[in-house]
Design an enzyme around this catalytic site. Structure first.
Site, PDB file in Angstrom:
ATOM      1  N   LEU A  42       0.456  -5.495   2.904  1.00 22.72           N
ATOM      2  CA  LEU A  42       0.239  -6.852   2.394  1.00 22.72           C
ATOM      3  C   LEU A  42       0.399  -6.951   0.884  1.00 22.72           C
ATOM      4  CD1 LEU A  42      -2.782  -8.038   4.578  1.00 22.72           C
ATOM      5  CD2 LEU A  42      -0.374  -8.668   4.807  1.00 22.72           C
ATOM      6  N   CYS A  98      -7.497  -1.674   0.778  1.00 15.63           N
ATOM      7  CA  CYS A  98      -7.581  -3.003   1.382  1.00 15.63           C
ATOM      8  C   CYS A  98      -7.648  -2.925   2.907  1.00 15.63           C
ATOM      9  CB  CYS A  98      -6.390  -3.854   0.953  1.00 15.63           C
ATOM     10  SG  CYS A  98      -6.280  -4.118  -0.832  1.00 15.63           S
ATOM     11  N   HIS A  99      -6.733  -2.163   3.505  1.00 17.99           N
ATOM     12  CA  HIS A  99      -6.687  -2.064   4.966  1.00 17.99           C
ATOM     13  C   HIS A  99      -6.509  -0.638   5.465  1.00 17.99           C
ATOM     14  CE1 HIS A  99      -5.468  -6.239   3.990  1.00 17.99           C
ATOM     15  NE2 HIS A  99      -6.259  -6.528   4.995  1.00 17.99           N
ATOM     16  N   GLY A 100      -6.620   0.352   4.542  1.00 22.89           N
ATOM     17  CA  GLY A 100      -6.657   1.737   4.966  1.00 22.89           C
ATOM     18  C   GLY A 100      -5.321   2.393   5.250  1.00 22.89           C
TER      19      GLY A 100
END
Length: 199
Positions: free
Chosen positions: A148, A166-168
């Site tokens: 992202l 943020c999301h790993g």
């Protein structure tokens, strides 16, 4: 004695009333021109109008292109020069290029060997290390997570490369995605290495 005002009336040159269809003549008000002179005047006016319109269009296009051209600061950002001799082995520096962070990693021999020992079939986006570097010891990647668009942290994660909190998403020392939601490896920008200079 008092003066008498008299209204003067002009006699019409033609009769008015039913059955009269006489049309007045305007011959005294027109200029006598030959057919050739009339055509010449028409061509002159058309040519002059065309020249004015062409000049206006050229001016408009020139102004538009001038406004759309890249400014000096944008052109300066398009090319960045880095002195590689200032980056110690095992360290990573971050520079800004075209408004994006770029990671320049001076890899150790152990990191190079580790990157080359990976089974490509196990990678979400299979790509060998040699195709991602110009010189084995130098890795240059755009520092943006391909999930992202976050900026990963350096020298972290399960594979010693980069980690996006943020999301790993986990990247290895070749900038390849190894674990997490990111679908692609980190982007390799266009660059050239000439001795200790990279542009």
């Amino acid at each position: 004695s008092p003066s008498v005002f008299k209204q003067q009336r002009f006699m019409s040159g033609f009769a008015a009333g039913p059955g009269t269809e006489k049309i007045p003549s305007f011959a005294d008000y027109t200029k006598e021109r030959s057919g050739d002179s009339s055509r010449a005047f028409t061509y002159f006016m058309l040519g002059a109008s065309g020249a004015v319109l062409t000049s206006a269009a050229q001016s408009s296009v020139h102004g538009f292109l001038t406004n759309m051209a890249a400014s000096a600061d944008v052109l300066a950002m398009a090319k960045t020069e880095v002195d590689l001799s200032t980056i110690p082995v095992g360290k990573t520096v971050t520079i800004k290029w075209r408004g994006k962070p770029v990671f320049i990693k001076h890899r150790t021999q152990e990191e190079i060997d580790d990157a080359n020992s990976v089974n490509l079939k196990s990678l979400p986006d299979p790509q060998d290390d040699a195709s991602r570097v110009q010189m084995p010891e130098w890795l240059v990647v755009v520092g943006i997570c391909t999930h992202l668009g976050c900026v990963p942290t350096t020298d972290s994660g399960d594979y010693g490369g980069w980690y996006c909190p943020c999301h790993g998403s986990h990247y290895d020392v070749s900038g390849r995605i190894r674990k997490g939601p990111a679908p692609l490896n980190m982007e390799i920008p266009e660059y050239e290495i000439d001795g200790d200079k990279m542009t």
